[in-house]
Design an enzyme around this catalytic site. Sequence first.
Site, mmCIF file in Angstrom:
data_model
loop_
_atom_site.group_PDB
_atom_site.id
_atom_site.type_symbol
_atom_site.label_atom_id
_atom_site.label_comp_id
_atom_site.label_asym_id
_atom_site.label_seq_id
_atom_site.Cartn_x
_atom_site.Cartn_y
_atom_site.Cartn_z
ATOM 1 N N GLU A 210 0.821 -1.209 0.000
ATOM 2 C CA GLU A 210 0.000 0.000 0.000
ATOM 3 C C GLU A 210 0.860 1.267 0.000
ATOM 4 O OE1 GLU A 210 -2.893 -0.244 3.149
ATOM 5 O OE2 GLU A 210 -3.911 -1.905 2.170
ATOM 6 N N LYS A 339 -15.681 -2.133 3.465
ATOM 7 C CA LYS A 339 -15.023 -2.509 2.205
ATOM 8 C C LYS A 339 -16.099 -3.146 1.323
ATOM 9 C CE LYS A 339 -10.538 -3.929 4.198
ATOM 10 N NZ LYS A 339 -9.881 -5.119 4.822
HETATM 11 C C1 2PG Z 1 -7.066 -4.199 5.781
HETATM 12 C C2 2PG Z 1 -6.837 -4.082 4.297
HETATM 13 C C3 2PG Z 1 -6.416 -2.707 3.856
HETATM 14 P P1 2PG Z 1 -6.400 -6.193 2.831
HETATM 15 O O1 2PG Z 1 -6.731 -5.224 6.402
HETATM 16 O O2 2PG Z 1 -7.649 -3.301 6.396
HETATM 17 O O3 2PG Z 1 -5.294 -2.236 4.524
HETATM 18 O O4 2PG Z 1 -5.931 -5.044 3.866
HETATM 19 O O5 2PG Z 1 -6.983 -5.507 1.674
HETATM 20 O O6 2PG Z 1 -5.133 -6.967 2.503
HETATM 21 O O7 2PG Z 1 -7.390 -7.018 3.585
HETATM 22 MG MG MG Z 2 -7.727 -4.477 8.303
#
Ligand code: 2PG
Ligand code: MG
Length: 426
Positions: A210, A339
């Site tokens: 990231e 998300k």
């Molecule tokens: C998280 C995300 C973003 P990932 O854990 O919050 O940083 O990571 O997309 O790998 O789940």
């Molecule tokens: Mg997380």
Amino acid sequence: MTRGAGLIADCHLWQALDSRGDPTVAATIEIGSASGTALAPAGASAGSHEALFLRDGGSAYGGRAVADHIARVQERVRAAVIGVDAADPWAVDGALRALDGDDRLADIGGHVGTAVSIAAWLAAASAQGVAPWQLLVGATARPPTLPLPMVNIVSGGAHAAGIIDIQDVLCVPVGAGSFAEAIEWCSRVRAGTRAVLAEAGFATALIADEGGLAAPFASDDDAIAAVVEGIARAGLQPGSDVAVALDVAATECFAGGQYRMAGQRVSSPEFVDRIRQWRQRYPLVSIEDGAAEDDDEGWALLAELRPETQVLGDDRYVTSPQRVLRGIERGEANAVLIKPNQAGTLARALDAIVAASGAGWASVVSARSGETEETWLADLAVGTGAGQIKVGSTMRSERTAKWNRLLWLEQTAGLPYAGRAALARG
Ligand code: 2PG
Ligand code: MG
């Protein structure tokens, strides 16, 4: 949200690449002469209760391709969404879920659900001649705002080859008076932390998924301390100007009922106690996934960090309104990460924000470690009035695309900046 302004005339799925170079699903939706395209992001530290990301296996892209999957579902998805009102995320969600039948979208996949439902929203905004965020106003009953950013400075865990146990040490510019000032402060903190690492003899050109700094610190403590020092090096006051947040991503450290920490195996109470000690030592305002997704004992202990600290759930709630409501009943947290691809559709992500704010919980709209160059996540944070956003570092175009969209909206849209008031309390 203005509905009925355009029915979906066509839907095309295609294979695109994310910021890790992995294949992902893209969708293009047409409404008359307007269209919208969206790519699904992908996680590395994905929770096991998320909507599924289905890959092809085989030889293309080392088994990570999605082209065969798209070929398998394309016609059915197309038939399911043609004629649906693109401006109604719940209608799109209903069509996709009726087709799939599984809560985690085991047939069409959360990547298809995400790409199609977001593309429908963007196509509807285009057809109506409004910005995407404007179409979401009213969907959560929260007024639109420019979100407080939470910015990755140092990475570990699944985002940086396990170089330290915890996944992210982030900064939160709590004292900034505008979004532009907030991002400038975070950029300065990254530079300050980079200088601190360089003086300690670390190579600082190597960056994580990231855009965060990735150094082989001797301990998680050293990583947090380096960011606090970086804040001071940036000429800012740790705590009052810029505070610190952690994404422990504890699910990744958990196996067989125990946590791995600093090369040792520890119990839930020992693990959470370590976090409590960090909170005493450092200006921590937010702790994400301080216990593993199904570790009820750990989450009950984390609850004691409230009300001063934002206790934020990611893998624990996977953007599911039902899981958020269960967490509210247990009183174990006070904030949820949002998300869309965990939920599998835009509508379900909106419902998760509504469930959270109904109990006074905060919402943090979040990118994934495998991101895309698109900007809709910024519009999602603004239009839902979520109040906070987490996108990664202040560098790498898949990250800056979102920051730049917010900088533009601050210049042009006359929106209030949420600032530190968006952090959870209670
Ligand atoms: C998280 C995300 C973003 P990932 O854990 O919050 O940083 O990571 O997309 O790998 O789940
Ligand atoms: Mg997380």
